[in-house]
Design an enzyme around this catalytic site. Structure first.
Site, PDB file in Angstrom:
ATOM      1  N   ARG A 104       0.730  -1.158   0.037  1.00  0.00           N
ATOM      2  CA  ARG A 104      -0.097  -0.119   0.559  1.00  0.00           C
ATOM      3  C   ARG A 104       0.745   1.298   0.212  1.00  0.00           C
ATOM      4  NH1 ARG A 104      -5.546  -2.000   1.459  1.00  0.00           N
ATOM      5  NH2 ARG A 104      -5.211  -3.804   3.352  1.00  0.00           N
ATOM      6  N   HIS A 153       2.545  -9.741   0.616  1.00  0.00           N
ATOM      7  CA  HIS A 153       2.063  -9.330   1.944  1.00  0.00           C
ATOM      8  C   HIS A 153       3.763  -8.796   2.721  1.00  0.00           C
ATOM      9  CE1 HIS A 153       0.482  -7.978   5.882  1.00  0.00           C
ATOM     10  NE2 HIS A 153       0.079  -7.415   5.470  1.00  0.00           N
TER      11      HIS A 153
END
Length: 684
Positions: free
Chosen positions: A373, A433
């Site tokens: 992100r 991730h």
């Protein structure tokens, strides 16, 4: 071990209890007043995402008729949906009571949130002008009839459901969208040192006659409704489309996903409610939740500060890391020693500085980084583009399926490709991730690696409010392993072996089981043994079972879990040696660290992974060992500060009552004491 209601806490129920802890912050009178409103916004935003993802998943299980009691902690899907609905209705009611109390406190501070029937003459002209200039041009109003189908309502958008009683006695219905592009809180002119705010919803109610002036009616009402849709992405099988195109199409489709929650103003009349539910084909057995006058209270996260710094948290100035300068080469500094950056207590500028230095250094040949992100305006992204323009080989493993940030990542991906960056989209079936970066630098005819590994996203915005560790290192052992992970992205038919880091999906379970077994063996031999874990969430039954085994053997286990926790601590014969607390405070606790006693030679790790099934089996995660003794001690100190918190820590137990941890010891407010800890380090 049987996966039942007594062995594990259901993950959805546990998550709702986590959100109850967020609501406690809104209720806590020691929290600054405007910050309490913002916690209400966080509570509401969390709930929206919960329904889009978790509630929707259980709904699909129910509709498919799957027998999933083991996955749902011993509950049938229909039973669990009903329990969730009842908990949410109760929490919504509590949140409304808290909001009303906060409004009263705001009035004590000369801040008034006024409704449409409280507008005086001096405010009338301002509101009318504001409506004409700012609201009316962007307003979406839909007039309904039996011949006109209701357009698909946007996911999580709020609408005013209007009912006009016409002069001929008939009803004319209409729908007004509360646009997310406009400020939800309109600050009115100040009078007599009093601040006035009107919510956009009430401003629209005040201007209903302007909106519907072509109709002749004797009465008009407007009540808020909102629909939440399934947030799962569905991918088509069109082989001609690129992965980016498929993700982009799926994100657009999410706006018309299956409705899974309908919230309405409980004061709406039955006739109007029935009309709109029929129009939307919503059945009474769906998740229909009565609410208050206002929905989308997530907007309270952006409640205006009005210059009232006395009603906000004191701002902290991020500290420098002792020994690490932003005015000297980071590479030359970390060549001699590892450094730990702990945001927001330390400045995120070190990470940006590292990348900017890599972009400009003629000796740097390549940069490899994972992106999950990014900030809306990302200095990280601009640094990588700058590096590509300077001829570096830049490889970015970007996760296009970062939930609810997909479109932002698509936009960045397209920009990076146009600038010559080599993009990797991870591994089919696995989300990337892990948070890591490795650069290769030519030094004296050899390649030397430098890099960083983090518990959080490389995001300047969240770094101001999320607590995260980032290890800056030139340890070639660790970086050689990190480089292998990037090789795995490109040749994922190979399973690489790692000597130092622990990776998902291949090694997390086995490596941690081995360390837990070591503690079990040590305690049986009378040697020192303990496990200390700090995570966001734990829901993996196999990891929980292993901790239960360690507890039964006599290993003392301390856990700090911010979010959902399926482990039931303190149960005789199962988990009596496990204690768990949760800290909810000014900053969002996002760090993940693990400490194993190892016969008084502690093994310490930081990690991108929680102990959830998805992190262990369905994602690429990296857990990094800490070899520097100073940083080891620093992390153990931080854990102790958090563990001793008796201001914002709650005790997690089988009652799930979120009781605050209180004792007669000196006050420890961990987030504030952590800042003081680093301040003293600088002064020593």
């Amino acid at each position: 071990m049987i996966k039942d209601k007594y062995t594990y806490i259901n993950r959805e129920i546990s998550w709702l209890q986590f959100n109850a802890r967020v609501l406690q912050e809104a209720e806590d009178e020691s929290v600054p007043l405007i910050e309490r409103l913002r916690f209400l916004g966080i509570f509401s935003n969390n709930l929206d995402e919960f329904f889009k993802v978790r509630y929707a998943t259980i709904k699909r299980i129910e509709e498919a008729g799957k027998a999933a009691r083991s996955e749902l902690g011993g509950y049938a899907a229909s039973e669990l949906l009903e329990i969730i609905t009842q908990i949410v209705i109760k929490q919504q009611s509590e949140s409304l009571d808290i909001l009303n109390k906060i409004h009263e406190k705001l009035e004590d501070e000369n801040i008034y949130i006024v409704k449409e029937d409280q507008i005086d003459e001096s405010q009338h002209s301002f509101i009318k002008n504001y409506f004409i200039q700012h609201v009316s041009p962007a307003l979406v109003t839909i007039v309904l009839s039996d011949q006109v189908d209701l357009p698909t309502l946007k996911d999580s958008a709020a609408y005013l459901a209007c009912n006009m009683k016409l002069l001929d006695g008939k009803c004319q219905y209409a729908l007004i969208e509360i646009s997310r592009t406009m400020d939800r809180f309109v600050v009115l002119p100040k009078k007599d040192n009093i601040d006035y705010i009107i919510m956009l919803d009430d401003l629209l109610r005040y201007c209903l006659h302007d909106i519907f002036s072509i109709f002749e009616y004797q009465d008009i009402t407007a009540h808020m409704i909102k629909i939440t849709r399934d947030g799962e992405l569905d991918f088509d099988s069109d082989l001609s489309k690129s992965f980016i195109e498929k993700i982009s199409d799926s994100v657009k489709h999410r706006q018309i996903g299956e409705p899974i929650r309908f919230v309405y103003d409980k004061t709406i009349d039955e006739e109007t409610l029935r009309y709109f539910m029929d129009k939307m084909s919503i059945e009474t057995n769906d998740s229909v939740i009565p609410g208050g006058r206002y929905h989308n209270r997530r907007d309270y996260m952006d409640f205006p500060s009005l210059g009232r710094t006395d009603l906000l948290y004191d701002k902290i100035s991020p500290l420098p890391v002792k020994g690490l300068s932003l005015e000297r080469s980071i590479f030359s500094t970390i060549a001699n020693k590892d450094y730990l950056v702990y945001t927001p207590f330390h400045t995120f500028s070190y990470i940006v500085k590292f990348l900017r230095e890599a972009a400009l250094d003629p000796k740097v040949k390549s940069i490899k980084i994972t992106i999950y992100r990014l900030a809306q305006i990302s200095h990280v992204a601009s640094s990588l583009i700058n590096a590509a323009k300077n001829g570096k080989k830049v490889t970015v493993a970007i996760e296009l399926q970062a939930r609810f940030d997909e479109q932002a990542n698509i936009d960045y991906a397209e920009q990076m490709v146009s600038e010559g960056i080599n993009l990797l989209f991870g591994v089919r079936g696995l989300k990337v991730h892990s948070k890591m970066c490795v650069i290769e630098r030519e030094e004296e005819d050899s390649i030397v690696r430098y890099g960083f590994i983090s518990t959080g996203n490389f995001n300047e915005s969240t770094a101001k409010v999320y607590t995260d560790f980032t290890l800056l290192t030139a340890d070639q052992r660790i970086l050689k392993d990190i480089n292998k992970v990037f090789n795995f992205f490109e040749t994922n038919y190979k399973i690489f072996r790692y000597k130092h880091i622990i990776t998902s999906p291949h090694y997390t379970k086995s490596r941690f089981f081995k360390m837990i077994d070591n503690e079990i063996e040590n305690v049986k031999k009378g040697k020192p043994a303990f496990i200390k874990i700090k995570l966001n969430s734990i829901s993996s039954y196999m990891m929980i079972d292993k901790l239960y085994e360690a507890s039964r053997a006599g290993v003392k286990i301390q856990m700090i879990i911010r979010g959902l926790c399926c482990l039931v601590p303190g149960v005789r014969g199962m988990s009596e040696n496990i204690e768990i607390i949760s800290i909810i405070d000014k900053f969002l606790e996002h760090t993940r660290m693990l400490i194993f006693c190892n016969n008084d030679d502690p093994k310490v790790f930081i990690s991108s992974a929680d102990w959830m099934t998805r992190n262990i089996e369905n994602r690429v995660e990296v857990t990094c060992p800490i070899y520097d003794n100073d940083i080891k001690q620093e992390l153990m100190d931080i854990f102790e500060i958090c563990w001793n918190d008796n201001v914002k820590a709650r005790i997690l137990d089988e009652t799930q009552s979120n009781i605050y941890k209180k004792n007669d010891l000196p006050k420890v407010h961990s987030q504030f004491d952590t800042y003081d800890y680093y301040l003293k380090k600088l002064q020593s």
